[in-house]
Design a protein around this motif. Structure first.
Motif, PDB file in Angstrom:
ATOM      1  N   ALA A 110     -27.566 -52.344 -90.285  1.00  0.00           N
ATOM      2  CA  ALA A 110     -27.402 -51.973 -91.692  1.00  0.00           C
ATOM      3  C   ALA A 110     -26.387 -52.878 -92.392  1.00  0.00           C
ATOM      4  O   ALA A 110     -26.608 -53.323 -93.531  1.00  0.00           O
ATOM      5  CB  ALA A 110     -26.970 -50.514 -91.822  1.00  0.00           C
ATOM      6  N   GLU A 111     -25.293 -53.169 -91.718  1.00  0.00           N
ATOM      7  CA  GLU A 111     -24.255 -54.009 -92.318  1.00  0.00           C
ATOM      8  C   GLU A 111     -24.724 -55.448 -92.475  1.00  0.00           C
ATOM      9  O   GLU A 111     -24.402 -56.112 -93.473  1.00  0.00           O
ATOM     10  CB  GLU A 111     -22.983 -53.924 -91.479  1.00  0.00           C
ATOM     11  N   THR A 112     -25.486 -55.949 -91.513  1.00  0.00           N
ATOM     12  CA  THR A 112     -26.020 -57.307 -91.614  1.00  0.00           C
ATOM     13  C   THR A 112     -27.033 -57.404 -92.736  1.00  0.00           C
ATOM     14  O   THR A 112     -27.033 -58.367 -93.509  1.00  0.00           O
ATOM     15  CB  THR A 112     -26.646 -57.743 -90.270  1.00  0.00           C
ATOM     16  N   ARG A 113     -27.903 -56.406 -92.866  1.00  0.00           N
ATOM     17  CA  ARG A 113     -28.867 -56.395 -93.983  1.00  0.00           C
ATOM     18  C   ARG A 113     -28.145 -56.387 -95.324  1.00  0.00           C
ATOM     19  O   ARG A 113     -28.526 -57.092 -96.254  1.00  0.00           O
ATOM     20  CB  ARG A 113     -29.766 -55.165 -93.883  1.00  0.00           C
ATOM     21  N   SER A 114     -27.114 -55.583 -95.415  1.00  0.00           N
ATOM     22  CA  SER A 114     -26.356 -55.488 -96.659  1.00  0.00           C
ATOM     23  C   SER A 114     -25.698 -56.823 -97.009  1.00  0.00           C
ATOM     24  O   SER A 114     -25.752 -57.273 -98.160  1.00  0.00           O
ATOM     25  CB  SER A 114     -25.307 -54.386 -96.536  1.00  0.00           C
ATOM     26  N   LEU A 115     -25.081 -57.455 -96.032  1.00  0.00           N
ATOM     27  CA  LEU A 115     -24.440 -58.749 -96.271  1.00  0.00           C
ATOM     28  C   LEU A 115     -25.476 -59.801 -96.681  1.00  0.00           C
ATOM     29  O   LEU A 115     -25.266 -60.542 -97.646  1.00  0.00           O
ATOM     30  CB  LEU A 115     -23.691 -59.230 -95.028  1.00  0.00           C
ATOM     31  N   GLU A 116     -26.586 -59.850 -95.972  1.00  0.00           N
ATOM     32  CA  GLU A 116     -27.631 -60.831 -96.297  1.00  0.00           C
ATOM     33  C   GLU A 116     -28.104 -60.642 -97.735  1.00  0.00           C
ATOM     34  O   GLU A 116     -28.261 -61.601 -98.485  1.00  0.00           O
ATOM     35  CB  GLU A 116     -28.802 -60.699 -95.311  1.00  0.00           C
ATOM     36  N   ARG A 117     -28.313 -59.411 -98.121  1.00  0.00           N
ATOM     37  CA  ARG A 117     -28.766 -59.102 -99.485  1.00  0.00           C
ATOM     38  C   ARG A 117     -27.734 -59.565-100.521  1.00  0.00           C
ATOM     39  O   ARG A 117     -28.082 -60.178-101.531  1.00  0.00           O
ATOM     40  CB  ARG A 117     -29.025 -57.597 -99.594  1.00  0.00           C
ATOM     41  N   ARG A 118     -26.450 -59.286-100.250  1.00  0.00           N
ATOM     42  CA  ARG A 118     -25.388 -59.682-101.186  1.00  0.00           C
ATOM     43  C   ARG A 118     -25.269 -61.199-101.295  1.00  0.00           C
ATOM     44  O   ARG A 118     -25.162 -61.746-102.400  1.00  0.00           O
ATOM     45  CB  ARG A 118     -24.053 -59.071-100.765  1.00  0.00           C
TER      46      ARG A 118
END
Length: 144
Positions: free
Chosen positions: A107-115
């Motif tokens: 979840a944290e990696t997806r969030s960072l990638e999106r940002r």
């Protein structure tokens, strides 16, 4: 935990983010690859979860067969030592590991990638690949 599959309003044929520096483009690409590999790790954990479950199903069946043939000692060992045992420690089962992974690192990696993608590339995906595609197409056209 769906990924951000939205595309910016630009046409797919437009030059992808010409203001993005080569280094920024490479950094974005590395973040995207990082997410892809973490997603692959989730697949490995799903496989681990399913394989563990199938193994336990076979042990459960073996318990019944061993008991039916008078091998209560082995059946009791399966029933009391193996079937209730977690995969990481005595308490955490494979689904616990999977859920923890999905809720934290994935979840944290997806969030960072999106940002990063939104900040550097206005949400555009695969900028480096699009640049490479256009370069190779131009190169092919020049040969004609």
């Amino acid at each position: 935990m769906a990924t951000d599959d939205t595309r910016p309003d630009s046409e797919a044929s437009a030059e992808p983010n010409p203001t993005l520096s080569d280094t920024e483009c490479e950094a974005l690409h590395e973040v995207e690859l990082g997410l892809e590999w973490v997603q692959r790790a989730q697949g490995c954990l799903l496989e681990f979860h399913h394989a563990t479950g199938h193994g336990m199903d076979h042990l459960y069946r073996a318990e019944e067969l061993l008991r039916a043939t008078g091998h209560d000692e082995f059946a009791d060992a399966i029933r009391t030592e193996l079937l209730p045992h977690g995969v990481v420690d005595e308490e955490r089962w494979s689904y616990d590991v999977l859920e923890d992974f999905q809720g934290t690192l994935l979840a944290e990696t997806r969030s960072l990638e999106r940002r990063v993608r939104r900040e550097l590339a206005d949400g555009e995906r695969h900028v480096r690949e699009r640049r490479q595609e256009r370069k190779w197409k131009r190169r092919a056209d020049e040969r004609d």
